[in-house]
Design a protein around this motif. Sequence first.
Motif, PDB file in Angstrom:
ATOM      1  N   TYR A  13       0.852  -1.183   0.000  1.00  0.00           N
ATOM      2  CA  TYR A  13       0.000   0.000   0.000  1.00  0.00           C
ATOM      3  C   TYR A  13       0.892   1.239   0.000  1.00  0.00           C
ATOM      4  O   TYR A  13       2.033   1.202   0.466  1.00  0.00           O
ATOM      5  N   VAL A  14       0.373   2.346  -0.507  1.00  0.00           N
ATOM      6  CA  VAL A  14       1.139   3.581  -0.623  1.00  0.00           C
ATOM      7  C   VAL A  14       0.488   4.648   0.240  1.00  0.00           C
ATOM      8  O   VAL A  14      -0.704   4.941   0.075  1.00  0.00           O
ATOM      9  N   ASN A  15       1.255   5.230   1.154  1.00  0.00           N
ATOM     10  CA  ASN A  15       0.757   6.391   1.885  1.00  0.00           C
ATOM     11  C   ASN A  15       1.040   7.630   1.055  1.00  0.00           C
ATOM     12  O   ASN A  15       2.187   8.041   0.905  1.00  0.00           O
ATOM     13  N   MET A  16      -0.002   8.231   0.532  1.00  0.00           N
ATOM     14  CA  MET A  16       0.123   9.372  -0.365  1.00  0.00           C
ATOM     15  C   MET A  16       0.259  10.693   0.376  1.00  0.00           C
ATOM     16  O   MET A  16       0.441  11.731  -0.248  1.00  0.00           O
ATOM     17  N   LEU A  17       0.184  10.657   1.709  1.00  0.00           N
ATOM     18  CA  LEU A  17       0.200  11.920   2.455  1.00  0.00           C
ATOM     19  C   LEU A  17       1.575  12.234   3.005  1.00  0.00           C
ATOM     20  O   LEU A  17       2.336  12.995   2.415  1.00  0.00           O
ATOM     21  N   ALA A  18       1.945  11.651   4.123  1.00  0.00           N
ATOM     22  CA  ALA A  18       3.262  11.924   4.712  1.00  0.00           C
ATOM     23  C   ALA A  18       3.596  10.843   5.706  1.00  0.00           C
ATOM     24  O   ALA A  18       2.739  10.399   6.470  1.00  0.00           O
ATOM     25  N   THR A  19       4.852  10.409   5.720  1.00  0.00           N
ATOM     26  CA  THR A  19       5.262   9.363   6.647  1.00  0.00           C
ATOM     27  C   THR A  19       5.771   9.915   7.965  1.00  0.00           C
ATOM     28  O   THR A  19       5.866   9.194   8.945  1.00  0.00           O
ATOM     29  N   GLN A  74      -3.476   5.260   0.057  1.00  0.00           N
ATOM     30  CA  GLN A  74      -4.003   5.616   1.375  1.00  0.00           C
ATOM     31  C   GLN A  74      -3.459   6.978   1.776  1.00  0.00           C
ATOM     32  O   GLN A  74      -2.379   7.379   1.338  1.00  0.00           O
ATOM     33  N   PHE A  75      -4.212   7.677   2.609  1.00  0.00           N
ATOM     34  CA  PHE A  75      -3.825   9.006   3.080  1.00  0.00           C
ATOM     35  C   PHE A  75      -3.817   8.982   4.596  1.00  0.00           C
ATOM     36  O   PHE A  75      -4.870   8.887   5.236  1.00  0.00           O
ATOM     37  N   SER A  76      -2.629   9.027   5.188  1.00  0.00           N
ATOM     38  CA  SER A  76      -2.502   8.939   6.640  1.00  0.00           C
ATOM     39  C   SER A  76      -1.422   9.894   7.108  1.00  0.00           C
ATOM     40  O   SER A  76      -0.365  10.008   6.480  1.00  0.00           O
ATOM     41  N   TYR A  77      -1.710  10.576   8.233  1.00  0.00           N
ATOM     42  CA  TYR A  77      -0.752  11.542   8.775  1.00  0.00           C
ATOM     43  C   TYR A  77      -0.973  11.703  10.264  1.00  0.00           C
ATOM     44  O   TYR A  77      -2.103  11.956  10.715  1.00  0.00           O
ATOM     45  N   ASN A  78       0.108  11.527  11.043  1.00  0.00           N
ATOM     46  CA  ASN A  78       0.062  11.676  12.496  1.00  0.00           C
ATOM     47  C   ASN A  78      -1.070  10.864  13.129  1.00  0.00           C
ATOM     48  O   ASN A  78      -1.787  11.325  14.012  1.00  0.00           O
ATOM     49  N   TYR A 103      -7.365   9.571   6.144  1.00  0.00           N
ATOM     50  CA  TYR A 103      -8.288  10.372   5.352  1.00  0.00           C
ATOM     51  C   TYR A 103      -8.659   9.586   4.095  1.00  0.00           C
ATOM     52  O   TYR A 103      -7.923   8.707   3.652  1.00  0.00           O
ATOM     53  N   SER A 104      -9.786   9.950   3.532  1.00  0.00           N
ATOM     54  CA  SER A 104     -10.180   9.443   2.234  1.00  0.00           C
ATOM     55  C   SER A 104     -10.210  10.614   1.269  1.00  0.00           C
ATOM     56  O   SER A 104     -10.873  11.619   1.532  1.00  0.00           O
ATOM     57  N   SER A 105      -9.500  10.483   0.150  1.00  0.00           N
ATOM     58  CA  SER A 105      -9.433  11.617  -0.765  1.00  0.00           C
ATOM     59  C   SER A 105      -9.359  11.155  -2.212  1.00  0.00           C
ATOM     60  O   SER A 105      -8.284  11.114  -2.813  1.00  0.00           O
ATOM     61  N   PRO A 106     -10.483  10.790  -2.793  1.00  0.00           N
ATOM     62  CA  PRO A 106     -10.492  10.476  -4.238  1.00  0.00           C
ATOM     63  C   PRO A 106     -10.002  11.645  -5.088  1.00  0.00           C
ATOM     64  O   PRO A 106      -9.400  11.433  -6.140  1.00  0.00           O
ATOM     65  N   ALA A 107     -10.262  12.878  -4.624  1.00  0.00           N
ATOM     66  CA  ALA A 107      -9.849  14.053  -5.402  1.00  0.00           C
ATOM     67  C   ALA A 107      -8.334  14.144  -5.483  1.00  0.00           C
ATOM     68  O   ALA A 107      -7.768  14.417  -6.551  1.00  0.00           O
ATOM     69  N   ALA A 108      -7.645  13.918  -4.364  1.00  0.00           N
ATOM     70  CA  ALA A 108      -6.185  13.985  -4.374  1.00  0.00           C
ATOM     71  C   ALA A 108      -5.591  12.832  -5.165  1.00  0.00           C
ATOM     72  O   ALA A 108      -4.593  12.994  -5.881  1.00  0.00           O
TER      73      ALA A 108
END
Length: 793
Positions: free
Chosen positions: A260-266, A318-322, A326-331
């Motif tokens: 899986y890919v975290n598209m937000l920030a690690t 996937q979008f995860s931070y701290n 989040y769910s973000s089809p737009a991003a």
Amino acid sequence: MPALNSRRRLALASISLAALVLASPALAAKVTYAPYIQPGDLGPLGGRDQVVVTWQTDEKVPNPSAYQVQFGIAPRQLSTVQPHARIVDNYLAADPALPVPPGAYGAHTTYTAVLHNLNPNTAYTYRVTGPGLPAGGFQAQFLTRKTGSKFSFMVMGDEGFFPTQANSTMLTDYFARIVHLMYNSGKITLPGEPARPSGEFALNTGDNVYNTGSEQSYRDYWMPVWNSDVDSVDRGAPFIRSLQNYIVVGNHDVGGSGDYVNMLATTSSAALYQGQTGGGDALAYYNLYSFPLNGPAGVDPGFVLNGNTNSSSQTGFQFSYNGTSYSSPAAAEAFRASTAVDAGRGIKRQIDHMSNYSFDYGNAHFVFLDSNPHVFNGQLDYSAVYANPPAAFPAYPKILRDWLINDLDGSNKPWKIVVYHHPAFSSGYATLRNNQMRQISKLLEDHGVNIVYNGHEHNYQRTFPLRAGATVAGVPTATGPEAVSIDTAFDGVKTRVPDGVLHVVEGAGGNRDFDGDEVNPRGSGSGLDQDDSATGSVQVGDGNTYPQGPASWLDTHLTTAEMKPFVSGAGQGPKITVNFKAKVFSFGHIVVDGNKLTHYQVSEPLLATSSATTASPAPYGRDYYGKPIKDPVPDTVIDPATGQVVTPSQDGPSVLLDKWTIEKPDLGDQVAVQLIHHQGNGLKLKVKNRSQYALNGAQLVLEAGSYSGPIDETHNMVDDELIVTLGRIAAGDSVVLDLPVESHHIRGKLRSATAQPVEVDCDRNRDRDYDYDAIRDRVENQIRQLTGNLDRD
């Protein structure tokens, strides 16, 4: 201007990136990545080639009209191309609900110019001018692809990271020395070996950046080395300014584990040299590179594929931070849109097609495959070998299987080379459980593949030629039939025709080696030493003692000694591995000359001295000739606060770690295809192998547009050619085929991984109803009977 004959003429005039920035007005764009070349969207090579020139700036608003690219065979006869531009690393802006971490890389502009209609095997000059570049422009040269049968290339992987020195905050850069050597490959003198031509391009086996494939990893580790202004052992080389580097996606290139890919920030703040995603800069592979876009859609890291059912879920992004998800089809859609570019054949989203691709060079066909866990329903296991029984993986997805078969069947190149990251057959314990690509080992073998190159395991390994058995993709067991057969007669010196596929791990590109006899960062600390020079035994985490060196390697049942707690008799069969070099960094230098392919494994630079002792006579292993390897040159140390090298530059000679040659013989009339019967809308053919060699990956390719049979893995139509996959035909064996083809004259060829193609030309009026082998056998039998009667009389 004739083709270049030396690396010197390909070298770019030294232009430091600092000078580029200083030469620009104070408010002008900053060139964050100096220009470099890419192959773009052109896999096959006909009468014309292309090259893509690309670079990056810190502009948040593109300004393509301010730049231009000129190119030509002579520096004073240049054509002009206007580049296109797009914003990258800004997909978080598409969704105001998403947080923007303070360490986010932020919006940048990528410029792309396609240089069309290039002559093959020709040297070209290119010059890029515009803001952030010096008044005279940024200039370099490149050589287009060859169409002949003589060429040379290089292979390496698992390089893009600077590990931290023990008990220090300082970083070590091992892979700069490998890039430097590759750039100067034709100049490296190897004791006892003749001179070799310079490598013309590189294959990268993946994990070219760590840890999460982010833009910031390229900024810190990759670009400063591969696109260095200085060619030196401690800085790298201006490699990608002049030479193509084809890269397969490893797990770290697509998000760390590859499931899986975290598209937000690690991290909350991705500082320099941390190798993390800082926010909005994930999956930079699909924006920084431009490879052929001939792979299937719907299989990129955004999809988790579920085996042979052809089903998938779009849960890979996937979008995860701290701690918050989040769910973000737009991003997600904004990221996909940012990869859209015209790389030579119209605007396409590169992420849709670039995980799997193929291309031609000379008389070889190369196929790059995504082997990451998202392709296998996200299944992942990094536990120790001794910890629990191994598990089988889901089937390879049908969409990829069908594409791969069509791609291999559609190529008439005599050499077929496949690259993917996770090795199917590695003796290395660090990655032994990540063997999911065993699912296609039989497919590759049957469809004519000669060599498979992998990474993931940070060392060099070579197997005997392998042939997959019925249980190759199952859970390993030490009982029953062998999972693979090996050709132990092949030595690559006297015996050069392999009976099987060679699997080669090329993961010694510069990250820490997976060798338990060396402490970090060069090795993995006290533990199992698997180098082929290792002996003795060691106690591991389960309290048991296991053998080191060759006794620890994978056997033909695909079991190892550390599986003994749960597999009775594990590790007792013949070993599949020939060489295992885990103590020094290295790269492969391959020379193709018609029907011969020779692989040289070249070590990192070495000192003239050695730390060997009586108790440890070969602390860095042994070379191809069995001699102890001298100590490597001192570590290149980098200060993470400044990014500067703080150690003196020290070079040295390399040694040969391994060498082997594959030869494809011309079997002439020793292999024949006969039309033995023709009736109605069908015909019967007989393929006879009278040679001393087994034909592996045998395929009958016929001009048969009237074929009316099934299309499957063994019968395939590519354009107007029928490809019948026969697999292995042993020496002295024959195969009889009944084909629903309406034709009176059969033309084509019998090709294989083993030998040069044999022409097929069967005329119904000449060959009808005659099986010459059967007639000969009957005549020989009658002669034996007559001879026997005479003897009795």
